[in-house]
Design a protein around this motif. Structure first.
Motif, PDB file in Angstrom:
ATOM      1  N   GLN A  19      -4.944   5.055   1.489  1.00 40.26           N
ATOM      2  CA  GLN A  19      -5.321   3.831   2.205  1.00 40.26           C
ATOM      3  C   GLN A  19      -4.177   3.243   3.050  1.00 40.26           C
ATOM      4  O   GLN A  19      -3.018   3.617   2.900  1.00 40.26           O
ATOM      5  N   SER A  28       0.849  -1.182   0.000  1.00 40.10           N
ATOM      6  CA  SER A  28       0.000   0.000   0.000  1.00 40.10           C
ATOM      7  C   SER A  28       0.890   1.239   0.000  1.00 40.10           C
ATOM      8  O   SER A  28       1.799   1.353   0.820  1.00 40.10           O
ATOM      9  N   VAL A  69      -2.593   0.745  -4.331  1.00 40.11           N
ATOM     10  CA  VAL A  69      -2.182  -0.570  -3.825  1.00 40.11           C
ATOM     11  C   VAL A  69      -1.543  -1.263  -5.015  1.00 40.11           C
ATOM     12  O   VAL A  69      -2.184  -1.440  -6.055  1.00 40.11           O
ATOM     13  N   CYS A 127      -3.210  -3.117   3.331  1.00 42.71           N
ATOM     14  CA  CYS A 127      -3.752  -4.002   2.306  1.00 42.71           C
ATOM     15  C   CYS A 127      -3.680  -5.462   2.768  1.00 42.71           C
ATOM     16  O   CYS A 127      -2.729  -5.873   3.431  1.00 42.71           O
ATOM     17  N   CYS A 140      -8.562  -3.340   2.076  1.00 45.88           N
ATOM     18  CA  CYS A 140      -7.704  -2.334   2.707  1.00 45.88           C
ATOM     19  C   CYS A 140      -8.568  -1.431   3.564  1.00 45.88           C
ATOM     20  O   CYS A 140      -9.801  -1.493   3.500  1.00 45.88           O
ATOM     21  N   ASN A 183      -6.507  -0.214  10.117  1.00 48.72           N
ATOM     22  CA  ASN A 183      -6.374  -1.494   9.409  1.00 48.72           C
ATOM     23  C   ASN A 183      -7.692  -2.232   9.303  1.00 48.72           C
ATOM     24  O   ASN A 183      -8.689  -1.873   9.934  1.00 48.72           O
TER      25      ASN A 183
END
Lengths: 627, 102
Positions: A352, A300, A307, A355, A365, A422
């Motif tokens: 983000q 990520s 990603v 992942c 993600c 997360n």
């Protein structure tokens, strides 16, 4: 006020823990306690006040069962049976704070002893649970571990929100359980701003460090255990102008670097930038995942809203998940996906984290969503934004992508985290979504990241919300004070060795700290620097950290000198604004306060430390010993 | 040779000669350090012209040249910018950029 310099020399925590272990084992050997009157050591490894050891001997090898009694009901008891032995050194985990804990040890022959283990109050600034919706039926033996995103400490909360585990060391980034039951997380030892630490530590839940894996490019954000036990870890090369753009494979036994992946080789640095991108931190790699099925690595990159997936062997780019706006057309055509399915529900992810590749190849993600656009004119304000967990199904033959699940959009700014966080995949339809970077100002999502907000202000709230959803139903929600980088749900005890005795090891290697090859012309004075500079030198076994206060624009240099040899390190006294601050552990309140880590690698002998401030070179009276 | 100039004097420079233009600020520690680095380089390359310009007092020029911060070093050849280095750099990086002008 007289000029003074504070100097602290302390053995590495591993050395102190080794010493502590040798001492209690020697006492155990000398006392030979029995089950009727076992030896108890609270916080045996110095950094977990909510644990203890119970030690006793039995004439025959037996398998003892240990029970930490719940505060309320028997159903809350935590129980674990250990392997048969005659000398028993049993970890007691999950003690309540400031409480006379009842702990029972029983043997297969029916004999037992119940002990009272009293714990003290936790530090005042420990982050408390504000609200928890959970049941024992759902959580079972698990508790929720949260890793800190600032100067708060790693903690774990039970189903009632009581803290049952914590470390008094500010270990960093993710907490991951390895196949052997140990935890691997970032070390608490500062190396480089904003949040680079010396490497990874492998610990048990008593806080005993088995190994510290030092890394020359330091550790940040994330790591991943490979099938053979070796560790993928995120790092960088500090001799370059860019950061957070490399991954290495560490040998689990030696800490040596076995393989390196450099994203600069496969990605252009000046395209596709997110709202937080700058030339220095162009990718901002915050997660790594190895997928055995495709023998590939997924990373990520927050600052490209991307990603990416690389071939494990060659490091070649295979695909990119992200909004293609602003990327060169030839890359869009080759690497990006086209959204399909119900496009009214489809959103790309922005800035983000974390992942995850699911067993079927879907990619999840935490979509922080900061800015939620690729161009400034379309940026969305935090108070109008949302964060969410998202799962995408990708077809790498057709280069198509479909959003198959999300949680969080419907909660709007209340669940918005512009940084960290997360998701976890537990099984089909069963996920964790941890929004740990919530910052509110005046009741609205704040404009700044949590570490830059004044947490003492009554107008400011820092929050962490962890949700677990199964088949669309929320079965768990934990809301705490503070910001937490990631959440991991784990049981305290595991089926492997919960404690292995023997010395911890410091392995791998730090960098040779870059020196400056020009030394300003100065007048050497035989005096200490003015007290304003508030100097502190912390010496460790393999490095030292110099702390000082300097007005912006001061010319400052640290000099190590011995006869015929000198080493000089430039101190940057410019105020630095960080666009990313995934852990504020090393952040100073006063921007005039700076610190520099200097590795002892490459230095030999005893060096006097001197300090250049503008046109004068001062003495510090401190000498550093390098092996 | 190091010479401090203003934006007015910049226009009068020999455009064809290779040169280094450094933008600095009096309130910047790295700029102060860089001044010593440039002094060392000037000793090694006394014929090579190095011009230093105060970032804060020559705003029109720094905007015209797209200089966003300090210290910033611009390397010119025949009136065109060939390369630039932003932030404090050590001697080898600067000498390499100078040598590339030859």
């Amino acid at each position: 006020m007289s000029n003074t310099i504070r100097y602290i020399s302390q053995d590495h925590l591993i050395t102190r823990q080794n010493r502590a272990e040798q001492e209690f084992l020697a006492a155990f050997a000398a006392e030979k306690p029995t089950l009727a009157a076992p030896k108890v050591v609270v916080n045996p490894y110095l950094i977990n006040p909510l644990c203890a050891l119970v030690m006793f001997t039995t004439p025959d090898a037996v398998a003892p069962t240990l029970t930490v009694h719940g505060k309320r009901y028997e159903r809350e008891n935590i129980t674990h049976t250990f392997k048969p032995a005659t000398e028993h050194v049993l970890p007691v985990l999950g003690l309540y704070e400031d409480f006379a804990n009842q702990v029972t040890v029983s043997l297969p022959d029916g004999s037992s002893t119940t002990l009272t283990i009293v714990t003290g109050k936790l530090p005042e600034d420990v982050c408390r649970c504000l609200n928890v919706q959970a049941s024992l039926d759902y959580l079972g033996d698990n508790i929720m571990f949260l890793s800190p995103a600032g100067k708060n400490l790693p903690v774990a909360y039970d189903y009632k929100g009581d803290i049952r585990w914590m470390l008094t060391e500010n270990t960093m980034f993710d907490i991951k359980r390895m196949k052997n039951g140990n935890i691997v997380t970032g070390s608490s030892r500062f190396c480089h701003m904003p949040y680079n630490c010396t490497g990874l530590v492998e610990i048990n839940l008593l806080g005993k460090i088995y190994k510290e894996y030092r890394m020359p490019g330091n550790y940040h954000h994330d790591h991943f255990e490979m099938e053979d036990g070796n560790l993928l870890a995120l790092t960088q090369d500090f001799s370059r102008d860019t950061v957070e753009d490399m991954c290495v494979l560490l040998d689990r036994n030696t800490g040596y670097i076995l393989k390196t992946w450099d994203y600069r080789r496969v990605l252009p640095m000046s395209v596709g930038g997110s709202g937080s991108q700058d030339a220095h931190d162009w990718f901002h790699n915050n997660a790594v995942w190895y997928d055995k099925r495709t023998h590939s690595l997924t990373f990520s990159g927050r600052h490209q809203d991307a990603v990416i997936n690389l071939d494990y062997e060659t490091g070649d780019l295979k695909w990119i998940i992200g909004d293609p706006e602003g990327w060169p057309q030839e890359m869009v055509d080759k690497y990006f996906f086209k959204p399909v399915g119900d496009l009214t529900r489809f959103d790309w992810q922005y800035e983000q984290h974390a992942c995850v590749v699911c067993p079927d190849g879907d990619v999840m993600c935490f979509d922080n969503g900061q800015y939620r656009a690729k161009v400034k004119e379309k940026y969305i304000e935090n108070r109008n934004n949302f964060s969410r967990g998202v799962r995408y199904r990708i077809n790498t033959d057709k280069m198509e992508i479909e959003q198959v699940w999300q949680y969080g959009k419907e909660r709007g700014q209340e669940f918005f985290s512009p940084y960290i966080c997360n998701v976890e995949y537990y099984g089909e339809g069963h996920y964790m979504i941890h929004s740990g970077g919530i910052g509110r100002e005046g009741g609205y999502a704040a404009k700044a990241l949590g570490p830059f907000l004044d947490a003492q202000s009554p107008n400011v709230e820092l929050r962490s919300i962890t949700v677990e959803e199964k088949d669309g139903v929320v079965l768990y929600q934990l809301e705490t004070e503070g910001n937490f980088y990631r959440a991991e749900k784990l049981p305290l005890y595991h089926d492997g060795d919960n404690l292995v005795l023997g010395d911890g090891q410091l392995i791998g290697s730090l960098e040779v700290t870059e020196e400056f090859d020009t030394v300003p012309e100065t007048e050497e004075v035989f005096a200490l620097p003015p007290s304003f500079h508030n100097l502190l030198i912390e010496e460790d076994e393999d490095r030292f950290v110099f702390h000082g206060r300097f007005e912006k624009g001061t010319l400052a240099m640290l000099c190590l000198e011995k006869e015929g040899e000198s080493h000089n390190y430039f101190l940057n006294t410019s105020a630095t604004w960080h666009l990313a601050m995934c852990s504020g552990a090393f952040l100073e309140k006063d921007e005039r306060d700076i610190k520099i880590h200097i590795s002892k690698l490459g230095l030999h002998g005893v060096f006097k430390i001197k300090l250049i401030v503008n046109d004068r070179k001062f003495q510090t009276g401190v000498s550093i010993c390098c092996p | 040779m190091i010479t401090e100039i203003t934006e007015k004097e910049y226009g009068a420079l020999n455009q064809s000669e290779p040169k280094l233009i450094e933008f600095y600020s009096k309130t910047c520690g790295p700029c102060k350090m860089l001044s010593f680095v440039l002094k060392d380089i000037s000793k090694q390359k006394p014929e090579f012209p190095i011009y230093i310009i105060d970032f804060d007092e020559n705003r029109e020029l720094k905007e015209r040249l797209g200089v966003k911060g300090f210290p910033t070093m611009l390397f010119f050849k025949e009136g065109l910018e060939v390369s630039r280095l932003e932030g404090l750099k050590q001697k080898p990086a600067i000498i390499s950029a100078i040598d590339a002008l030859a």
